[in-house]
Each structure stands twice: as structure tokens, then as C-alpha cells.
Design a protein around this motif. Sequence first.
Motif, PDB file in Angstrom:
ATOM      1  N   ALA A 707       0.927  -1.331  -0.182  1.00 21.52           N
ATOM      2  CA  ALA A 707       0.105  -0.004   0.097  1.00 21.52           C
ATOM      3  C   ALA A 707       0.618   1.206   0.111  1.00 21.52           C
ATOM      4  O   ALA A 707       0.546   2.256  -0.704  1.00 21.52           O
ATOM      5  CB  ALA A 707      -0.939  -0.040   1.250  1.00 21.52           C
ATOM      6  N   HIS A 708       1.913   1.240   0.674  1.00 20.01           N
ATOM      7  CA  HIS A 708       2.790   2.461   0.882  1.00 20.01           C
ATOM      8  C   HIS A 708       3.477   2.652  -0.640  1.00 20.01           C
ATOM      9  O   HIS A 708       3.532   3.819  -1.066  1.00 20.01           O
ATOM     10  CB  HIS A 708       3.994   2.181   1.970  1.00 20.01           C
ATOM     11  CG  HIS A 708       4.894   3.163   2.254  1.00 20.01           C
ATOM     12  ND1 HIS A 708       6.007   3.447   1.465  1.00 20.01           N
ATOM     13  CD2 HIS A 708       4.861   4.238   3.079  1.00 20.01           C
ATOM     14  CE1 HIS A 708       6.538   4.550   1.884  1.00 20.01           C
ATOM     15  NE2 HIS A 708       5.671   5.209   2.754  1.00 20.01           N
ATOM     16  N   LEU A 709       4.008   1.533  -1.085  1.00 17.59           N
ATOM     17  CA  LEU A 709       4.658   1.627  -2.389  1.00 17.59           C
ATOM     18  C   LEU A 709       3.502   2.392  -3.529  1.00 17.59           C
ATOM     19  O   LEU A 709       4.115   3.137  -4.205  1.00 17.59           O
ATOM     20  CB  LEU A 709       5.440   0.328  -2.894  1.00 17.59           C
ATOM     21  CG  LEU A 709       6.561  -0.063  -2.139  1.00 17.59           C
ATOM     22  CD1 LEU A 709       6.640  -1.619  -2.661  1.00 17.59           C
ATOM     23  CD2 LEU A 709       7.657   0.832  -2.411  1.00 17.59           C
ATOM     24  N   ALA A 710       2.322   1.704  -3.536  1.00 17.86           N
ATOM     25  CA  ALA A 710       1.471   2.048  -4.369  1.00 17.86           C
ATOM     26  C   ALA A 710       0.956   3.452  -4.390  1.00 17.86           C
ATOM     27  O   ALA A 710       0.976   4.394  -5.273  1.00 17.86           O
ATOM     28  CB  ALA A 710       0.415   1.133  -4.269  1.00 17.86           C
ATOM     29  N   LEU A 711       0.894   4.027  -3.040  1.00 14.94           N
ATOM     30  CA  LEU A 711       0.450   5.245  -2.848  1.00 14.94           C
ATOM     31  C   LEU A 711       1.684   6.457  -3.178  1.00 14.94           C
ATOM     32  O   LEU A 711       1.440   7.486  -3.844  1.00 14.94           O
ATOM     33  CB  LEU A 711       0.052   5.605  -1.224  1.00 14.94           C
ATOM     34  CG  LEU A 711      -1.282   4.753  -1.163  1.00 14.94           C
ATOM     35  CD1 LEU A 711      -1.607   4.884   0.396  1.00 14.94           C
ATOM     36  CD2 LEU A 711      -2.361   5.543  -1.841  1.00 14.94           C
ATOM     37  N   VAL A 712       2.913   5.972  -2.702  1.00 15.32           N
ATOM     38  CA  VAL A 712       3.997   6.832  -2.856  1.00 15.32           C
ATOM     39  C   VAL A 712       4.183   6.878  -4.376  1.00 15.32           C
ATOM     40  O   VAL A 712       4.608   8.001  -5.092  1.00 15.32           O
ATOM     41  CB  VAL A 712       5.302   6.547  -2.117  1.00 15.32           C
ATOM     42  CG1 VAL A 712       6.427   7.172  -2.749  1.00 15.32           C
ATOM     43  CG2 VAL A 712       5.185   6.479  -0.952  1.00 15.32           C
ATOM     44  N   ALA A 713       4.136   5.780  -5.083  1.00 16.88           N
ATOM     45  CA  ALA A 713       4.162   5.898  -6.621  1.00 16.88           C
ATOM     46  C   ALA A 713       3.245   6.867  -7.254  1.00 16.88           C
ATOM     47  O   ALA A 713       3.589   7.490  -8.297  1.00 16.88           O
ATOM     48  CB  ALA A 713       3.835   4.290  -7.193  1.00 16.88           C
ATOM     49  N   GLU A 714       2.029   7.275  -6.642  1.00 17.02           N
ATOM     50  CA  GLU A 714       1.038   8.123  -7.342  1.00 17.02           C
ATOM     51  C   GLU A 714       0.866   9.500  -6.641  1.00 17.02           C
ATOM     52  O   GLU A 714       0.307  10.100  -6.631  1.00 17.02           O
ATOM     53  CB  GLU A 714      -0.162   7.428  -6.969  1.00 17.02           C
ATOM     54  CG  GLU A 714      -0.668   6.322  -7.922  1.00 17.02           C
ATOM     55  CD  GLU A 714      -1.989   5.334  -7.734  1.00 17.02           C
ATOM     56  OE1 GLU A 714      -2.867   6.496  -7.709  1.00 17.02           O
ATOM     57  OE2 GLU A 714      -1.911   4.352  -7.886  1.00 17.02           O
ATOM     58  N   GLY A 715       2.140   9.919  -5.782  1.00 18.28           N
ATOM     59  CA  GLY A 715       2.452  11.074  -5.431  1.00 18.28           C
ATOM     60  C   GLY A 715       1.837  11.438  -4.133  1.00 18.28           C
ATOM     61  O   GLY A 715       1.896  12.551  -3.694  1.00 18.28           O
ATOM     62  N   PHE A 716       1.401  10.503  -3.357  1.00 18.80           N
ATOM     63  CA  PHE A 716       0.972  10.720  -2.016  1.00 18.80           C
ATOM     64  C   PHE A 716       1.999  10.691  -1.016  1.00 18.80           C
ATOM     65  O   PHE A 716       3.045   9.748  -1.160  1.00 18.80           O
ATOM     66  CB  PHE A 716      -0.256   9.841  -1.604  1.00 18.80           C
ATOM     67  CG  PHE A 716      -1.362   9.727  -2.483  1.00 18.80           C
ATOM     68  CD1 PHE A 716      -2.361  10.934  -2.179  1.00 18.80           C
ATOM     69  CD2 PHE A 716      -1.631   9.194  -3.506  1.00 18.80           C
ATOM     70  CE1 PHE A 716      -3.594  10.954  -2.815  1.00 18.80           C
ATOM     71  CE2 PHE A 716      -2.836   9.095  -4.257  1.00 18.80           C
ATOM     72  CZ  PHE A 716      -3.737  10.186  -4.051  1.00 18.80           C
ATOM     73  N   THR A 717       1.827  11.296   0.239  1.00 23.05           N
ATOM     74  CA  THR A 717       2.626  10.956   1.406  1.00 23.05           C
ATOM     75  C   THR A 717       1.754   9.957   2.281  1.00 23.05           C
ATOM     76  O   THR A 717       0.381  10.079   2.100  1.00 23.05           O
ATOM     77  CB  THR A 717       3.070  12.125   2.241  1.00 23.05           C
ATOM     78  OG1 THR A 717       1.823  12.784   2.712  1.00 23.05           O
ATOM     79  CG2 THR A 717       3.736  13.010   1.299  1.00 23.05           C
ATOM     80  N   VAL A 718       2.227   9.239   3.096  1.00 29.12           N
ATOM     81  CA  VAL A 718       1.438   8.139   3.752  1.00 29.12           C
ATOM     82  C   VAL A 718       2.167   8.394   5.287  1.00 29.12           C
ATOM     83  O   VAL A 718       3.106   8.251   5.877  1.00 29.12           O
ATOM     84  CB  VAL A 718       1.886   6.616   3.192  1.00 29.12           C
ATOM     85  CG1 VAL A 718       0.864   5.671   3.978  1.00 29.12           C
ATOM     86  CG2 VAL A 718       1.643   6.742   1.891  1.00 29.12           C
ATOM     87  N   SER A 719       1.147   8.105   6.296  1.00 28.66           N
ATOM     88  CA  SER A 719       1.230   7.867   7.698  1.00 28.66           C
ATOM     89  C   SER A 719       0.566   6.339   7.866  1.00 28.66           C
ATOM     90  O   SER A 719      -0.566   6.260   7.671  1.00 28.66           O
ATOM     91  CB  SER A 719       0.814   8.989   8.439  1.00 28.66           C
ATOM     92  OG  SER A 719      -0.711   9.253   8.367  1.00 28.66           O
ATOM     93  N   ILE A 720       1.383   5.867   9.177  1.00 27.22           N
ATOM     94  CA  ILE A 720       0.688   4.622   9.507  1.00 27.22           C
ATOM     95  C   ILE A 720       0.319   4.501  10.960  1.00 27.22           C
ATOM     96  O   ILE A 720       1.307   4.914  11.515  1.00 27.22           O
ATOM     97  CB  ILE A 720       1.695   3.655   8.922  1.00 27.22           C
ATOM     98  CG1 ILE A 720       1.717   3.403   7.274  1.00 27.22           C
ATOM     99  CG2 ILE A 720       1.097   1.839   9.563  1.00 27.22           C
ATOM    100  CD1 ILE A 720       2.781   2.450   6.658  1.00 27.22           C
TER     101      ILE A 720
END
Length: 762
Positions: A707-720
Motif C-alpha cells: 500500500a505504501h509503495l502504491a500510494l507513494v508511486a502516485e504522489g501521496f505521502t503516507v502515515s501509518i
Amino acid sequence: MRTRRPIWTTLLGAIILVGCSNFQGATPEEVDAPAPAVLDAHQASTADAFAFLQPLASKPAPSEELDRSLLDMLTVDVCDVADDACRLLATFDADGDGPERLRLEDDEFYLVNWSTHEEALSPESTQRIRVHVAGIEIGSLEVAPEVRGDLRRTWPIAFHVANHPLFRVRVLNARGFTAPEVARVLLEEFASSARRTAQLLIEDLDPYTASDVARSLEDVYHEPAHATAKILKDLDLLARDVAVALGAAYGLEDGPTVAIALQRAGFTTQEITDALHEALDLAADAIAVSLEGAGFTASSIANALEEVLETSVDAIVDALDAAGFSPSEISDAFAARFRIGEVHEIDHHFGTYHLYVPQSHTEASRVLFVVHGTPAPAQDVVELAATFIARWTDFAEEKSLVIVSLAFNRIDFGSHDDGRGGYRGLFGRAVGADQFLHGVFEQVGSITPIRTDERRFFLYGHSAGGQFANRYVVRHPDRVLATALSAPGRYAFPDPDAVWPFGMKRLNGSIEWKLSGETYPIDVTPDPDGWAKAANAPITVMVGTEDTDELGCLPAQCDPSWGGSANRKDVGRRWVDAMNALAAQEGAVGRARFFVVHGVGHSSAGLTEEAQKTFTHYLTPRVPRVTGKEMRVDEALEALAEVALHGQVAQQRLSRLARGLVIAQTPAAHTVVERGSTVFIDVSLGVREPEDPSLVPKVLGMSDTDAHLALVAEGFTVSIAFADDDRPFGEVIAQDPGSGTPIADSVREIHLVVSQGSTTTP
């Protein structure tokens, strides 16, 4: 054949009467003297239905009524016993004259009077009196010299025969009754059981065949086939005779039905195998099918085929396969017969080989073929092959390696014809030497737990065996993992102008098979690609420093500057150089290598250790690199299998690599591991394309990493954040904003909640 037992030992045994008593039964009127002592008197198995009467014996008459129907079937004879011989003195029957005519006396007993005054009896002799009905002895006695005088000059021989089924069978048979007719009489008059009737019909008197008895049991007693088979078995008949009888009485002629009937009767696998072969003329395949239908195991069938029919191993494998047994069942059957950790000599359709399966074996163990050199004129080839395999058993245990030592016999593979003939050139009288190896390899896969479906193996050969290995590797380069050539004298060079087996050019002609004097056509068209593939395969040529005998220069074998002669070191080095040069032409680095072993002559024993060092390099697994090469998952798994490692996909995740490519491996490349170890690989799912680029993508249910890789690849930042949950550790269980939310400039961070698994103690 079954040995018939004497009648008096079969039913009730022998009865011996010694001494005398004043029996007050029927006494012949001619006798007025007291009953004499009798040395002994023997009654047969019918002792309860037969008795000699006074004055010859003191046994009471049977209580059953006298059988008056036997007169024309009875005979009495007297003989003189001396030195284990019995000289016939007189024979009496109903056709006699006067007192010496056998007769019914007062309708109560049988009687004949023997006038001894006409006989010159020796004072020291003993007389034996025997009674027969329809040719079978039913009683006898002997009269001792010391009591003979009491009988005076006429001996009344009186006896009683009661109505008895044994006598009835013999009389009815003599009068032409069929076995079923006799069986019906026994059932109606004597209430005889099926088993007792069969015994009377065949066991004691033997006037009827097993088929006659089977018909009687089926017609009269309505016994099923397996019950009849059991009765006949208990009467000591062979399974083959029982099978014939079942066919005659019940029409059982197909193998499975007969096998089931015999199996239910208690016959062994070997006995049934013999019956199916001898009575039904079935071949091994049909016998195996029949026995499998009767519920016998692959192991018991294999043993029976070998012991009874002396069937070869490969024929047994074919038979078990025809019977529908699985490969694992077939290998288990042979595993029970071939002791692990011992050398076994095994026959094949086209020759013999020795097999050694180490105790350290696994399903992934590799096979190494070792090939002997030319035997000495008086040397046994099979013994030579046994000598070769003995040098490899310790190495086999250490490396978990299955060893096969082929024995190329002189008749089929040993011809010599200008350096071309025999197994050295892959020739054979009935089948090519390479095809013999292939057949043995398939058989090894059938009779051992070793997987041979990859069809690749290691190959070693010495001298002429080295020539075989050299020709084999250029004809079948895809079958060999690594090859060691121990001091061959000739090679198949990558020379398009040299005729096979010295080069790539077609051989079309004939070869004289020396031992038989026959001439066979030869037509071999080599594939030049075989040399190109072999040039990229690991091949080691080794020769001893003391192996200096000069060889003549056959085609392509020598450099013109050598002056027409060379030794094994010269030719071997020349071939290795030629193969590596061929690899260079193909843009590859040649993998053939040549080295000499110091202090060794033309000796297989001296070069074996060096050959084992060569194979050790290829038998010590090092993890290959399967990352960084844009290698697909199937290619990675194949590369790992080539070095006896098991590849397993650990996870699939998004990455910038194309879908299906390997992105990580554990353990790392070049790590030394045990054979059969598992290497875990991660595989790319590719970069996820959103369904609608204007909406937040859905990552629920994915792993936190993916999920992290997919979101970062689309320009999002991610917090978990993590939370207790029943779902698997690392699975995304919530996201904010949720999937499908329109993406605005302010929506560039996604908050994920990830399961850390349940922490509740059950």
C-alpha cells in the motif's frame, strides 16, 4: 507335482495288531485249532470298515453291515517276506476254483481257503496276506514262523468289509461312473460333505482329476468357485491345477476373475502368478493387471514376477505401470527390494548395470553415470563395472549422489572397427549405447525415490568410457549437468570435415561386429549445435603425467606439426582448446578445462579422486543471483532448481519493475547452502494504474508495504498507525481519506491503519 500319500496314512492312519485273543466271531468251519499268534496286522485308512477274522486276527468285525457288493472287485494275495522283498505265492479272487475261490460265506463275511501243502514254505519265512478292492490295498497282516504251524495245512483267510464311502468310490469309478455321479451317491448314502467328497475323489484314490472334482462340487454341492478352490488347495493341489479346474467347472478363464478366486482361497502371490502364467498363458503385464484387480500390492507383484517368471526389472516396471500403479507406488515396491546403501546388480532389456542409492539420498538427489574402459580379454565386463562403482560409494554418501555403473557387454557393445566401433562411438548391435543409458536412467527413476523428470545427470568415463562420455555430451548436451573425461584417447572434434565419431560429418556405411561376424549398416548425422551447446557446459578433461603412450593420429585428432603421433595429453589439450575456441565464436566463454594429475599413469583408480573433486564443485550449491537481471519468476525458479534448490515466492508487491520480475531474494546470491534448501523470492506486481486518477485509490486489504509503495508511486505521502485486529499482521484495515474521494490540492496525505494481529490471549 504333489506326492500322493499312501492310503493308510491319509485318513485314519495305520493300526497294528499284535498278539491274539479268543474272538468268538465267525470262524471258518475248516479250522479246529486255537487262533494263532499273528506277528502284526495292518488295516488301511478304512480300519473302521475292515477286519481280518479268526483265526488270522482277533480284531472284532466292524459293527456296520457287510458290504456284499464287492465280491467281483476283491482280490487276496499271499507273499513270502524275506530280505525286504515279498515273493508272490498265491492270488485269490471270485473266479478261483474250489476252496481257493474267494466267496461270501453265510452272507456274513468274505472267505478263501489257502491250501499251503502245495507250497514249499521256508521254516524261517514270514507270510504276508493282503486284501485289495478294485486295486487298492485295504488291509494286510503277517504270520510269524513260530505260529504258522497252528494253522496246519489249510489257512482260512476270512475278513469283513463294511459299507464304506472309500470302497464305494473305487467300485463306482471302476464301473464307469463320472465324478459328479459318484459325488451324488456319497451325498445321498453317506451324507458326505463337499470337502470329504473331494478328498475321496482325488486325494486318496486319485481316480479323478481336479477338474472332475471341481465339476462335482459345483454340480452336486453348488459350491462357489473360491470355495472349491479352497478345498482343492487344502488337498495340496497346485494353484495352476486349481486354475485349470475352475476353468473347466465354472468357465473362469480371464485373469482377474481367476486371480480373485485363488486369492480368496488363500494362495500366495507367487502361486497365483504361476497359475496365471502356466494355466492361462498370460504374460507379465496381464498377470500384473490381474493381481492388482485381486488387491495385491505393487511390491508383492514385483516380487512374484521376478521369483516365478524371472522377469527383468524393466519388464516389471512396465507390468506395474500397465496395472495402473503410480510412479511412487512402483518406486516404493522396488525400495522394499533394493536395500539402500548397497550396490545392486540389475538387468535391463539391453544389458546390465550396477546401482547404488546412498542412505543420505533425498528425492532431489542427482544421478552420476560412471562408464568403464575397455576390459582385458579375459575380464568379465559386469565385474569391471562393479569395480568402478565401488570407487564412488563413499563419495555418493557424502554428496547424496546416486551412482549408476553401466556394463557394456562385448556381444552388444564391444565391437572394434578402425577406432569407430562399440560403445565408444555410441554404437550398439541391437540399440545405441546412448539409448541404453537413457533406458537405464528412466528405469532408475522408476525403481528409486529419485526424481528424474528433469532428465539431467552427471557423467564420468575412463579411457574408452571417456570416449563414450565425450561423444555423448556433444550428441546430448542438454542431458548432462557436468562431465569428467578421464584419459580418453580419441574425441569428437568440432571439425565439419571429420566423419563421426571423430568429427561433425555424417557417417554412412557399415560396421563389422567382430564377435558375431555380422555387418550392420551405420548412418549417423551429428548436429553441429551439439558442440556449440557442449562448449558452454562444464567439461573437465584429466590425464596423468605418466600416461605417455603414443597414439596414432586418426582424423582430426592431431596437429599436423606433431609428425603423425600424439599421446593422450596432447589430444586432450587440443580438444579442450578447440571447444573453447568454438564457444568464443559464439560470443561465450568456454567452460571446458584440461589439467594433468602428477604421478598417475593410465589409471582409473588414480584419476577417480580428481574426478570427484571436479564434481564436488558442481554438487556444492551456491545460491545463484536471480535479481538485478530482469529475470521472470519462472526463470528464477528454474535457475534455482538447476542447482538443487527450491524456489518459493515469499510475496508479490508493487514496484517500479515490470509485473512478474524478481525484485528480491533470500539468501543472497553466492551464499553456500545445503542441497534442497529453499530460496525465497519477491515478485513485482508492477506500478498500479488507478481506475480513476482523480480519485483516491483503494488500498484496503493490501499489505502495508504494498500500500505504501502504491500510494507513494502516485504522489501521496503516507502515515501509518497500528491497531489490534483479528486480520493478519500488516494488512491495511482502514484508510483516510477513503477510496473514491476526489483528490484536491489539500488531499495529498493518506492515513493508514494497519493490523498488528490480535493480542487477546485465547
